[in-house]
Write a protein that holds these residues in place. Structure first.
Motif, PDB file in Angstrom:
ATOM      1  N   LYS A  84      38.825  61.796  11.918  1.00 50.62           N
ATOM      2  CA  LYS A  84      38.591  63.212  12.212  1.00 50.62           C
ATOM      3  C   LYS A  84      37.293  63.353  13.001  1.00 50.62           C
ATOM      4  CE  LYS A  84      38.229  67.794  10.205  1.00 50.62           C
ATOM      5  NZ  LYS A  84      38.336  68.644   9.006  1.00 50.62           N
ATOM      6  N   LEU A  85      37.416  63.887  14.222  1.00 49.43           N
ATOM      7  CA  LEU A  85      36.234  64.102  15.054  1.00 49.43           C
ATOM      8  C   LEU A  85      35.697  65.497  14.769  1.00 49.43           C
ATOM      9  CD1 LEU A  85      37.264  62.716  18.556  1.00 49.43           C
ATOM     10  CD2 LEU A  85      36.240  61.523  16.638  1.00 49.43           C
ATOM     11  N   GLY A  86      34.465  65.581  14.347  1.00 53.01           N
ATOM     12  CA  GLY A  86      33.875  66.885  14.042  1.00 53.01           C
ATOM     13  C   GLY A  86      32.380  66.768  13.996  1.00 53.01           C
ATOM     14  N   ASN A  87      31.811  66.986  12.802  1.00 48.74           N
ATOM     15  CA  ASN A  87      30.358  66.892  12.630  1.00 48.74           C
ATOM     16  C   ASN A  87      29.864  65.519  13.074  1.00 48.74           C
ATOM     17  OD1 ASN A  87      30.454  69.413  11.497  1.00 48.74           O
ATOM     18  ND2 ASN A  87      30.619  68.644   9.410  1.00 48.74           N
ATOM     19  N   GLY A  88      28.802  65.523  13.874  1.00 42.89           N
ATOM     20  CA  GLY A  88      28.243  64.266  14.372  1.00 42.89           C
ATOM     21  C   GLY A  88      28.833  63.846  15.708  1.00 42.89           C
ATOM     22  N   MET A  89      29.947  64.489  16.090  1.00 42.17           N
ATOM     23  CA  MET A  89      30.575  64.191  17.389  1.00 42.17           C
ATOM     24  C   MET A  89      30.612  65.490  18.195  1.00 42.17           C
ATOM     25  SD  MET A  89      31.488  60.960  17.199  1.00 42.17           S
ATOM     26  CE  MET A  89      32.674  60.804  18.506  1.00 42.17           C
ATOM     27  N   ASP A  90      29.555  66.304  18.032  1.00 42.21           N
ATOM     28  CA  ASP A  90      29.593  67.649  18.622  1.00 42.21           C
ATOM     29  C   ASP A  90      28.281  68.038  19.303  1.00 42.21           C
ATOM     30  OD1 ASP A  90      28.154  67.760  16.278  1.00 42.21           O
ATOM     31  OD2 ASP A  90      29.237  69.445  15.417  1.00 42.21           O
ATOM     32  N   ASP A  91      27.737  67.103  20.083  1.00 44.51           N
ATOM     33  CA  ASP A  91      26.521  67.407  20.844  1.00 44.51           C
ATOM     34  C   ASP A  91      26.867  68.304  22.030  1.00 44.51           C
ATOM     35  OD1 ASP A  91      25.121  65.734  19.157  1.00 44.51           O
ATOM     36  OD2 ASP A  91      25.335  63.987  20.448  1.00 44.51           O
ATOM     37  N   LEU A  92      25.884  69.029  22.518  1.00 45.21           N
ATOM     38  CA  LEU A  92      26.076  69.890  23.690  1.00 45.21           C
ATOM     39  C   LEU A  92      24.830  69.875  24.567  1.00 45.21           C
ATOM     40  CD1 LEU A  92      27.660  72.097  25.284  1.00 45.21           C
ATOM     41  CD2 LEU A  92      26.595  73.787  23.777  1.00 45.21           C
ATOM     42  N   GLU A  93      25.026  69.603  25.858  1.00 46.44           N
ATOM     43  CA  GLU A  93      23.929  69.679  26.847  1.00 46.44           C
ATOM     44  C   GLU A  93      24.421  70.490  28.037  1.00 46.44           C
ATOM     45  OE1 GLU A  93      22.660  65.771  28.146  1.00 46.44           O
ATOM     46  OE2 GLU A  93      22.949  64.975  26.113  1.00 46.44           O
ATOM     47  N   VAL A  94      23.619  71.468  28.459  1.00 43.27           N
ATOM     48  CA  VAL A  94      23.959  72.264  29.643  1.00 43.27           C
ATOM     49  C   VAL A  94      22.846  72.081  30.663  1.00 43.27           C
ATOM     50  CG1 VAL A  94      24.537  74.552  30.539  1.00 43.27           C
ATOM     51  CG2 VAL A  94      25.117  73.952  28.174  1.00 43.27           C
ATOM     52  N   GLU A  95      23.215  71.502  31.814  1.00 46.78           N
ATOM     53  CA  GLU A  95      22.237  71.317  32.895  1.00 46.78           C
ATOM     54  C   GLU A  95      22.797  71.890  34.173  1.00 46.78           C
ATOM     55  OE1 GLU A  95      20.432  67.554  33.572  1.00 46.78           O
ATOM     56  OE2 GLU A  95      20.125  67.167  31.425  1.00 46.78           O
ATOM     57  N   GLY A  96      22.220  73.008  34.617  1.00 48.97           N
ATOM     58  CA  GLY A  96      22.720  73.648  35.836  1.00 48.97           C
ATOM     59  C   GLY A  96      24.176  74.040  35.666  1.00 48.97           C
TER      60      GLY A  96
END
Length: 304
Positions: A84-96
């Motif tokens: 199950k992909l969930g917590n710990g596999m949920d990073d977010l980066e917004v660049e431009g």
């Protein structure tokens, strides 16, 4: 004995949550599904890789899920390891104009955050339940757009353990399908999406309209899996089912939604078999009346 050893090794490797004989009804939006032999929720990408390494050493079968939408799990459950992909596999980066996001990230949450920044391109996904990884896997879409239109590349883990960044062309996207479903099974770990600067008020307004449309036309107040059938374009599955007089038709605890006929809801403790019988009845009726062969969009998995 083999299963006990596998559980022991996964627990000793500290890969995250390891749950033997875990009921999958607890992990699907339809609230249906027998037990996974073993459910693993990896804590991060390194732990997922370690999980896969141990699975391969044991030559065990494995299946990946996200938030459990678009899934109908067998009453007999799923053999092997469910990741199950969930917590710990949920990073977010917004660049431009570029968004890098983990496969376990909620698609609804992502769309809301991106839109509030005045970035446009993801409004079509407002209200689509599930994770980013699942959306890439099935090329989720609505309102005339889909993931293939916004994806720059996806980081994929294949079942043989190989990892690669793939372009939309390499993922062989088509209507609600991708390479990862059958041709070369794999998990989308991360996605890089292209967005554009827009007028924040316009973007948020479009997002809200799309959310309202879903809320007013689709029965997400009941446990359900999303659309059951692919649209046999230029026809629409929901319109054909409604025209066939099947709205509200019930088998066991499963019912064709009275709000939208392309949804089957878990109305009263439905079993997977109830849903499968209802799917078969709908297909047979629509074929007899309109000579249209409906194909399922919901993914049916688990022991036969």
């Amino acid at each position: 004995m083999e299963q006990l050893q596998l559980v022991k090794e996964l627990q000793e490797a500290n890969v995250g949550k390891v749950l033997p004989s875990e009921p999958l009804a607890n992990h699907t939006t339809m609230k249906i599904g027998g037990p996974a032999d073993i459910l693993v929720e990896p804590s991060n990408l390194a732990m997922l890789q370690e999980t896969m390494k141990i699975i391969h050493q044991h030559q065990s079968k494995w299946t990946a899920i996200g938030r459990g939408s678009n899934l109908l799990v067998s009453d007999k459950g799923i053999e092997g390891v469910v990741i199950k992909l969930g917590n710990g596999m949920d990073d977010l980066e917004v660049e431009g104009n570029e968004v890098k996001v983990g496969g376990g990230y909620s698609l609804i949450k992502l769309v809301t955050i991106i839109s509030k920044k005045g970035l446009t391109g993801l409004e079509f996904a407002a209200g689509i339940p599930g994770t980013v990884g699942g959306a890439v896997y099935m090329n989720a879409g609505a309102h005339g757009s889909d993931m293939s239109k916004v994806l720059k590349k996806a980081h994929v883990l294949f079942e043989d353990g190989e990892m690669a960044w793939l372009t939309p062309e390499e993922l062989k996207f088509s209507y609600r399908t991708s390479l990862l479903q059958k041709e070369r099974p794999g998990i989308c770990l991360e996605a890089v999406l292209n967005v554009e600067e827009g007028n924040r008020e316009d973007v948020v307004s479009t997002l809200q309209k799309n959310k309202d449309y879903r809320r007013n036309t689709q029965p997400f107040n009941y446990p359900c899996a999303g659309s059951i059938f692919r649209n046999p374009l230029p026809e629409y599955a929901g319109a054909l089912i409604e025209k066939a007089g099947l709205k509200g038709y019930t088998i066991g605890g499963a019912k064709v939604s009275e709000m939208h006929a392309n949804f089957i809801v878990n109305d009263n403790g439905a079993k997977a078999q109830d849903v499968l019988d209802l799917i078969a009845h709908i297909k047979k009726t629509v074929l007899e009346l309109y000579n249209v062969q409906l194909e399922t969009e919901v993914e049916i998995i688990g022991r036969k």
